[in-house]
Design an enzyme around this catalytic site. Structure first.
Site: not given
Length: 414
Positions: A106, A190
């Site tokens: 990330k 998503t």
């Protein structure tokens, strides 16, 4: 910082419990509980007014035992080192749950994109890639879009990496424009993954989607797409939230109208909708509650008042561990965030594979692959939940961390 630190500690706690259930020792937990690498960088950018401003960025790589790390890059004024760490750990779990050959990564840059010109955003994007270039690459760490980053930002980053390496490194990054090796279905991946999970949960509860009453907290990209997809499938969306208030109608809300007129202040009056607070929205009578906003929305204070039968977590960390225990005890079916929001990384994987082989699938093929992956993943998590008599979050962590732990064991790292 405190809330994010709590997210890290609660994530570590569940990982520890999952590793215990899988029979791994403390040495394994000691290695997995924190990222393998955390890089902090400084990014000088020439601003439009002629000045040079220095921005701070981060990249966390949780574990590359099972493959290159993978995860988004967010541009936000509230980005912190702790947040990036927590998100990288969740990415490892997501990749493991859907069976991808990745570990979690990330990244983030502390900035406010709303106050920056396109030229300044490009400067930050290219500067970030230059700063982290030694630890990223198609076989090392593959970035993707996240909060306030998009296909254009990914294109700038891909181009900067390609210039540095003198080639067209499409497979370096995912979430790109279609003409630069992007994948069909990535923008809604998503949301679609969450919807597939909702459909599987409804099957477990014996509820038809046409009879389902849905409340969606958060109406950003994920929340609006989820609302629209479920609405088109025949579900009744009885509650949605906007930034400062929420809208409710037990007879169902016209989601097409809400999306088309999302900037209108008087949309509630026009549709004769009841205005409630975001806190009240969570406790409305419904079959499915979808927290798609921010962390720590369902806590020990309000968990006992949640009336939804199914809670599908489209946001990161919307339910605390204490609340998870209360909801499970009350017979609620929780689809945890690391499962519900895994559709994005799944289609990112498809994009990476397409880039590597130079052959691209159409939208229908991507959708079929995503449905298969998400159904298999939901069924595996539910099986662990059912056979081991544990809550769905712990079941998801057991499935999610197993791949990384086994890779570490075979490589004899711990």
């Amino acid at each position: 910082m405190g809330k994010t630190s709590n997210l890290i500690s609660s994530t570590q706690s569940v990982i520890h419990e999952a590793l215990d259930m899988l029979g791994f020792d403390e040495g394994m937990y000691d290695l997995i509980k924190e990222p393998e690498r955390l890089l902090k960088v400084r990014i000088p950018v020439h601003m439009d007014d002629g000045s040079v401003k220095v921005f701070t960025g981060f990249r966390a790589q949780h574990s590359d035992a099972a493959g290159p790390t993978k995860g988004g890059i967010r541009f936000h004024p509230d980005v912190t080192e702790e947040e990036v760490i927590a998100l990288s750990m969740w990415m490892t779990l997501k990749a493991g749950i859907v069976g991808l050959p990745y570990g979690g990564g990330k990244g983030g840059v502390i900035c406010n994109p709303k106050e920056l010109s396109d030229k300044e955003l490009e400067g930050i994007s290219r500067g970030y890639v230059r700063a982290i270039s030694q630890i990223v690459g198609p076989a090392k760490d593959i970035p993707a879009p996240d909060v306030y980053t998009n296909a254009q930002v990914m294109a700038w980053m891909m181009d900067e990496y390609s210039v540095k390496h003198s080639d067209n490194a499409f497979e370096f990054i995912t979430g790109k424009p279609i003409v630069l090796g992007g994948s069909q279905g990535r923008n809604t991946a998503t949301a679609m993954g969450a919807v597939i999970c909702v459909e599987q949960a409804l099957l477990k509860r014996g509820i038809k989607i046409g009879d389902a009453r849905v409340v969606v907290q958060g109406f950003g990209n994920a929340g609006s797409f989820i609302s629209k997809i479920l609405y088109d499938k025949g579900a009744k969306i009885v509650g949605v939230s906007r930034s400062t208030r929420a809208l409710y109608d037990p007879n169902g809300i016209d989601i097409d109208y809400i999306i088309e007129h999302k900037d209108k202040v008087d949309v509630a009056k026009e549709l004769d909708l009841e205005v409630v607070t975001n806190e009240e929205l969570l406790e409305l009578e419904c079959d499915i509650l979808i927290p798609a906003a921010i962390a720590n929305q369902i806590t020990v204070e309000n968990a006992g008042r949640i009336r939804a039968d199914i809670i599908c977590e489209a946001a990161n960390g919307p339910t605390t561990q204490e609340a998870t225990a209360i909801l499970t005890e009350n017979g609620k079916l929780i689809v945890p965030d690391v499962l519900a929001s895994a559709g994005g990384v799944t289609v990112s994987y498809f994009e990476w594979v397409q880039n590597k082989q130079g052959y691209y699938w159409n939208d229908e093929e991507i959708h079929e692959l995503l449905v298969r992956k998400m159904k298999e993943s939901f069924d595996e998590v539910y099986r662990v939940h059912d056979t081991r008599r544990v809550d769905m979050r712990l079941a998801a962590y057991v499935v999610g961390i197993k791949r990384t732990a086994e890779a570490i064991r075979y490589r004899h790292w711990a």
